[in-house]
Design a protein around this motif. Structure first.
Motif, PDB file in Angstrom:
ATOM      1  N   ARG A   2      -4.377   6.517  -2.176  1.00  0.00           N
ATOM      2  CA  ARG A   2      -3.560   5.943  -3.237  1.00  0.00           C
ATOM      3  C   ARG A   2      -2.590   4.938  -2.638  1.00  0.00           C
ATOM      4  N   HIS A   3      -2.402   3.830  -3.337  1.00  0.00           N
ATOM      5  CA  HIS A   3      -1.500   2.789  -2.835  1.00  0.00           C
ATOM      6  C   HIS A   3      -0.051   3.240  -2.886  1.00  0.00           C
ATOM      7  N   GLY A   4       0.235   4.161  -3.777  1.00  0.00           N
ATOM      8  CA  GLY A   4       1.588   4.692  -3.831  1.00  0.00           C
ATOM      9  C   GLY A   4       1.995   5.267  -2.487  1.00  0.00           C
ATOM     10  N   ALA A   5       1.028   5.840  -1.774  1.00  0.00           N
ATOM     11  CA  ALA A   5       1.314   6.381  -0.453  1.00  0.00           C
ATOM     12  C   ALA A   5       1.587   5.271   0.550  1.00  0.00           C
ATOM     13  N   ALA A  26       1.669   5.871  -9.654  1.00  0.00           N
ATOM     14  CA  ALA A  26       0.871   4.994 -10.525  1.00  0.00           C
ATOM     15  C   ALA A  26       1.527   3.616 -10.624  1.00  0.00           C
ATOM     16  N   ILE A  27       2.823   3.606 -10.758  1.00  0.00           N
ATOM     17  CA  ILE A  27       3.555   2.331 -10.821  1.00  0.00           C
ATOM     18  C   ILE A  27       3.409   1.582  -9.494  1.00  0.00           C
ATOM     19  N   ALA A  28       3.529   2.306  -8.383  1.00  0.00           N
ATOM     20  CA  ALA A  28       3.358   1.685  -7.071  1.00  0.00           C
ATOM     21  C   ALA A  28       1.951   1.117  -6.919  1.00  0.00           C
ATOM     22  N   ASP A  29       0.943   1.811  -7.459  1.00  0.00           N
ATOM     23  CA  ASP A  29      -0.436   1.308  -7.422  1.00  0.00           C
ATOM     24  C   ASP A  29      -0.557  -0.022  -8.175  1.00  0.00           C
ATOM     25  N   VAL A  30       0.028  -0.077  -9.359  1.00  0.00           N
ATOM     26  CA  VAL A  30      -0.034  -1.297 -10.157  1.00  0.00           C
ATOM     27  C   VAL A  30       0.684  -2.438  -9.439  1.00  0.00           C
ATOM     28  N   GLN A  34      -0.965  -5.977  -8.142  1.00  0.00           N
ATOM     29  CA  GLN A  34      -0.397  -7.280  -8.501  1.00  0.00           C
ATOM     30  C   GLN A  34      -0.064  -8.090  -7.245  1.00  0.00           C
ATOM     31  N   GLU A  35       0.449  -7.415  -6.249  1.00  0.00           N
ATOM     32  CA  GLU A  35       0.801  -8.074  -4.992  1.00  0.00           C
ATOM     33  C   GLU A  35      -0.455  -8.635  -4.325  1.00  0.00           C
ATOM     34  N   VAL A  36      -1.517  -7.840  -4.271  1.00  0.00           N
ATOM     35  CA  VAL A  36      -2.777  -8.281  -3.663  1.00  0.00           C
ATOM     36  C   VAL A  36      -3.333  -9.482  -4.432  1.00  0.00           C
ATOM     37  N   GLY A  37      -3.290  -9.413  -5.750  1.00  0.00           N
ATOM     38  CA  GLY A  37      -3.769 -10.525  -6.569  1.00  0.00           C
ATOM     39  C   GLY A  37      -2.960 -11.788  -6.346  1.00  0.00           C
ATOM     40  N   ALA A  38      -1.652 -11.650  -6.253  1.00  0.00           N
ATOM     41  CA  ALA A  38      -0.789 -12.809  -6.032  1.00  0.00           C
ATOM     42  C   ALA A  38      -1.035 -13.411  -4.649  1.00  0.00           C
TER      43      ALA A  38
END
Length: 97
Positions: A2-5, A26-30, A34-38
């Motif tokens: 999980r990206h939150g980790a 979940a918020i950290a994942d989103v 978004q960061e990866v996309g940007a």
């Protein structure tokens, strides 16, 4: 994983704001998505150099086209002036009276 980790500081801040861990992750994942996309949309220095070279070429091409148009317009105006001069010469002096 999980990206939150991967972003425990974000999870900690959200938990400090009384958001439960599952929601915080979940918020950290989103946010991570978004960061990866940007980041994928960012231009590199090489991208900018390539674009600059392309734009310089385009500008040089446009300059050439404008110069051609200018020469063409000057030639057309010269022809028109010649026609007026010939018309003036053929009509003689203007009469007054």
């Amino acid at each position: 994983m999980r990206h939150g980790a991967r972003h425990p500081h974000i999870v900690r801040h959200l938990e400090a704001a009384r958001i439960d861990r599952q929601q915080a992750e979940a918020i950290a994942d989103v946010l991570h998505q978004q960061e990866v996309g940007a980041l994928a949309e960012l231009a590199t220095k090489a991208d900018l150099r390539e674009l600059r070279a392309e734009l310089k070429g385009d500008m040089a091409s446009l300059r050439g086209k404008f110069m051609e148009l200018r020469a063409e317009m000057e030639a057309r105006f010269a022809k028109i002036e010649t026609r007026f001069d010939k018309a003036d010469a053929a009509s003689g002096p203007w009469s007054s009276g």
